[in-house]
Design a protein around this motif. Structure first.
Motif, PDB file in Angstrom:
ATOM      1  N   LEU A  67      -4.918  13.757  10.357  1.00  0.00           N
ATOM      2  CA  LEU A  67      -3.713  14.475  10.759  1.00  0.00           C
ATOM      3  C   LEU A  67      -2.773  14.707   9.585  1.00  0.00           C
ATOM      4  N   THR A  68      -2.396  13.607   8.908  1.00  0.00           N
ATOM      5  CA  THR A  68      -1.428  13.735   7.831  1.00  0.00           C
ATOM      6  C   THR A  68      -1.485  12.510   6.934  1.00  0.00           C
ATOM      7  N   TYR A  69      -0.842  12.619   5.764  1.00  0.00           N
ATOM      8  CA  TYR A  69      -0.915  11.534   4.801  1.00  0.00           C
ATOM      9  C   TYR A  69       0.362  11.472   3.974  1.00  0.00           C
ATOM     10  N   PHE A  70       0.777  10.255   3.660  1.00  0.00           N
ATOM     11  CA  PHE A  70       1.974   9.994   2.874  1.00  0.00           C
ATOM     12  C   PHE A  70       1.611   9.244   1.601  1.00  0.00           C
ATOM     13  N   GLN A  71       2.300   9.582   0.544  1.00  0.00           N
ATOM     14  CA  GLN A  71       2.326   8.727  -0.634  1.00  0.00           C
ATOM     15  C   GLN A  71       3.756   8.248  -0.757  1.00  0.00           C
ATOM     16  N   ASN A  72       3.954   6.972  -0.580  1.00  0.00           N
ATOM     17  CA  ASN A  72       5.304   6.408  -0.445  1.00  0.00           C
ATOM     18  C   ASN A  72       6.008   7.153   0.680  1.00  0.00           C
ATOM     19  N   GLU A  73       7.188   7.713   0.455  1.00  0.00           N
ATOM     20  CA  GLU A  73       7.885   8.382   1.555  1.00  0.00           C
ATOM     21  C   GLU A  73       7.573   9.867   1.649  1.00  0.00           C
ATOM     22  N   ALA A  74       6.820  10.383   0.709  1.00  0.00           N
ATOM     23  CA  ALA A  74       6.526  11.813   0.681  1.00  0.00           C
ATOM     24  C   ALA A  74       5.297  12.165   1.521  1.00  0.00           C
TER      25      ALA A  74
ATOM     26  N   GLY B 161      -4.024  17.470  26.534  1.00  0.00           N
ATOM     27  CA  GLY B 161      -4.921  17.512  25.387  1.00  0.00           C
ATOM     28  C   GLY B 161      -4.527  16.577  24.259  1.00  0.00           C
ATOM     29  N   ASP B 162      -3.344  16.013  24.348  1.00  0.00           N
ATOM     30  CA  ASP B 162      -2.920  15.042  23.327  1.00  0.00           C
ATOM     31  C   ASP B 162      -3.496  13.659  23.590  1.00  0.00           C
ATOM     32  N   SER B 163      -4.088  13.471  24.747  1.00  0.00           N
ATOM     33  CA  SER B 163      -4.683  12.174  25.066  1.00  0.00           C
ATOM     34  C   SER B 163      -5.768  11.847  24.047  1.00  0.00           C
ATOM     35  N   ALA B 164      -5.622  10.727  23.386  1.00  0.00           N
ATOM     36  CA  ALA B 164      -6.529  10.352  22.300  1.00  0.00           C
ATOM     37  C   ALA B 164      -6.128   8.986  21.778  1.00  0.00           C
ATOM     38  N   MET B 165      -6.941   8.483  20.835  1.00  0.00           N
ATOM     39  CA  MET B 165      -6.569   7.296  20.075  1.00  0.00           C
ATOM     40  C   MET B 165      -5.934   7.778  18.780  1.00  0.00           C
ATOM     41  N   TYR B 166      -4.768   7.257  18.451  1.00  0.00           N
ATOM     42  CA  TYR B 166      -4.101   7.618  17.206  1.00  0.00           C
ATOM     43  C   TYR B 166      -4.213   6.427  16.247  1.00  0.00           C
ATOM     44  N   LEU B 167      -4.875   6.681  15.137  1.00  0.00           N
ATOM     45  CA  LEU B 167      -5.187   5.631  14.171  1.00  0.00           C
ATOM     46  C   LEU B 167      -4.346   5.788  12.911  1.00  0.00           C
TER      47      LEU B 167
ATOM     48  N   SER C  30       5.409  15.284  14.636  1.00  0.00           N
ATOM     49  CA  SER C  30       6.138  15.029  13.398  1.00  0.00           C
ATOM     50  C   SER C  30       5.911  13.589  12.977  1.00  0.00           C
ATOM     51  N   ALA C  31       5.750  13.399  11.686  1.00  0.00           N
ATOM     52  CA  ALA C  31       5.528  12.063  11.143  1.00  0.00           C
ATOM     53  C   ALA C  31       6.541  11.812  10.045  1.00  0.00           C
ATOM     54  N   GLU C  32       6.958  10.553   9.958  1.00  0.00           N
ATOM     55  CA  GLU C  32       7.915  10.152   8.933  1.00  0.00           C
ATOM     56  C   GLU C  32       7.517   8.824   8.337  1.00  0.00           C
ATOM     57  N   ARG C  33       7.970   8.620   7.134  1.00  0.00           N
ATOM     58  CA  ARG C  33       7.829   7.322   6.480  1.00  0.00           C
ATOM     59  C   ARG C  33       9.074   7.139   5.617  1.00  0.00           C
TER      60      ARG C  33
ATOM     61  N   HIS D   1       0.859  -1.180   0.000  1.00  0.00           N
ATOM     62  CA  HIS D   1       0.000   0.000   0.000  1.00  0.00           C
ATOM     63  C   HIS D   1       0.895   1.229   0.000  1.00  0.00           C
ATOM     64  N   ASN D   2       0.712   2.106  -0.994  1.00  0.00           N
ATOM     65  CA  ASN D   2       1.615   3.242  -1.045  1.00  0.00           C
ATOM     66  C   ASN D   2       1.071   4.473  -0.322  1.00  0.00           C
ATOM     67  N   ARG D   3      -0.196   4.428   0.093  1.00  0.00           N
ATOM     68  CA  ARG D   3      -0.766   5.556   0.831  1.00  0.00           C
ATOM     69  C   ARG D   3      -0.861   5.194   2.317  1.00  0.00           C
ATOM     70  N   LEU D   4      -0.466   6.130   3.157  1.00  0.00           N
ATOM     71  CA  LEU D   4      -0.547   5.907   4.595  1.00  0.00           C
ATOM     72  C   LEU D   4      -1.083   7.176   5.249  1.00  0.00           C
ATOM     73  N   TYR D   5      -2.026   7.019   6.154  1.00  0.00           N
ATOM     74  CA  TYR D   5      -2.725   8.139   6.787  1.00  0.00           C
ATOM     75  C   TYR D   5      -2.646   8.004   8.309  1.00  0.00           C
ATOM     76  N   TRP D   6      -2.567   9.147   8.975  1.00  0.00           N
ATOM     77  CA  TRP D   6      -2.699   9.197  10.426  1.00  0.00           C
ATOM     78  C   TRP D   6      -3.944  10.012  10.779  1.00  0.00           C
ATOM     79  N   TYR D   7      -4.720   9.488  11.746  1.00  0.00           N
ATOM     80  CA  TYR D   7      -5.897  10.164  12.253  1.00  0.00           C
ATOM     81  C   TYR D   7      -5.808  10.184  13.775  1.00  0.00           C
ATOM     82  N   ARG D   8      -6.515  11.107  14.379  1.00  0.00           N
ATOM     83  CA  ARG D   8      -6.636  11.171  15.833  1.00  0.00           C
ATOM     84  C   ARG D   8      -8.112  11.117  16.189  1.00  0.00           C
ATOM     85  N   GLN D   9      -8.423  10.379  17.257  1.00  0.00           N
ATOM     86  CA  GLN D   9      -9.811  10.249  17.684  1.00  0.00           C
ATOM     87  C   GLN D   9      -9.923  10.470  19.182  1.00  0.00           C
ATOM     88  N   THR D  10     -10.727  11.453  19.581  1.00  0.00           N
ATOM     89  CA  THR D  10     -10.997  11.681  20.986  1.00  0.00           C
ATOM     90  C   THR D  10     -12.356  11.082  21.325  1.00  0.00           C
TER      91      THR D  10
END
Lengths: 116, 112
Positions: free
Chosen positions: A46-53, A85-91, A66-69, A29-38
């Motif tokens: 939150l953010t999204y990658f296509q491959n390493e970008a 306030g950062d307390s949450a589920m990170y998906l 900060s996020a990296e791939r 899978h070349n797409r990767l996404y981060w989400y936050r859920q309270t």
């Protein structure tokens, strides 16, 4: 099982500490996404990658996040100087990058962060 | 902000059909309707999607009105394991550049 894997499942930390979460997407899978859920809310992007970008970041992603791939495979999400306030589920989710509506996102079970 | 409106909660008796409505009156011609669900302590799970025709798969059926301003997700024979929060999402058909925008969803409780 070849689903999206997230580690750790739970993290408890003290305010001001740094934390790092890892996401292993579905292979190829070349797409990767981060989400936050309270609590009581739907996931928020939150953010999204296509491959390493890293192609898009939401306003929710403050400069403490900060996020990296690095190799276009697994991804890490780091939160510096955590706040309560950062307390949450990170998906994390991944998708194959296929055309049109078949680009379904597959989610991991998430990392639940509790900041004391 | 989410472009959909869903009831906050619904109950359904086990074995009966669960019909979950969703309003998306501002949907654009190039936007699909997606449904995901989230079982407690798990990540969201894709269920089904459609553009304007009714769709069916092994999990559910999706009925979209002719004007595309609303839709209904149907779980034909609800079981206790279908208890979850169900999210209706409208999204442009693209190659994945558009993130999912979740609302608060409908909490479905399947009762024995």
């Amino acid at each position: 099982d070849t689903g999206v894997s997230q580690d750790p499942r739970h993290k408890i930390t003290k305010r001001g500490q740094n934390v790092t979460f890892r996401c292993d997407p579905i292979s190829e899978h070349n797409r990767l996404y981060w989400y936050r859920q309270t609590l009581g809310q739907g996931p928020e992007f939150l953010t999204y990658f296509q491959n390493e970008a890293q192609l898009e970041k939401s306003r929710l992603l403050s400069d403490r996040f900060s996020a990296e791939r690095p190799k276009g495979s697994f991804s890490t999400l780091e939160i510096q100087r955590t706040e309560q306030g950062d307390s949450a589920m990170y998906l994390c989710a991944s998708s194959p990058g296929l055309a049109l509506a078949k680009n379904i996102q597959y989610f991991g079970a998430g990392t639940r962060l509790s900041v004391l | 902000d989410a472009k959909t409106t869903q009831p906050t909660s619904m109950d359904c008796a086990e074995g009966r059909a669960a019909n979950l409505p969703c309003n998306h009156s501002t949907i654009s011609g190039n936007e699909y309707v997606y449904w995901y669900r989230q079982i407690h302590s798990q990540g969201p799970q894709y269920i089904i999607h459609g553009l304007k025709n009714n769709e069916t798969n092994e999990m559910a059926s999706l009925i979209i009105t002719e004007d595309r301003k609303s839709s209904t997700l149907i779980l034909p024979h609800a079981t206790l394991r279908d208890t979850a929060v169900y999210y209706c999402i409208v999204r442009v058909a693209d190659s994945g550049n558009t993130p999912l925008v979740f609302g608060k969803g409908t909490r479905l409780s399947v009762i024995a």
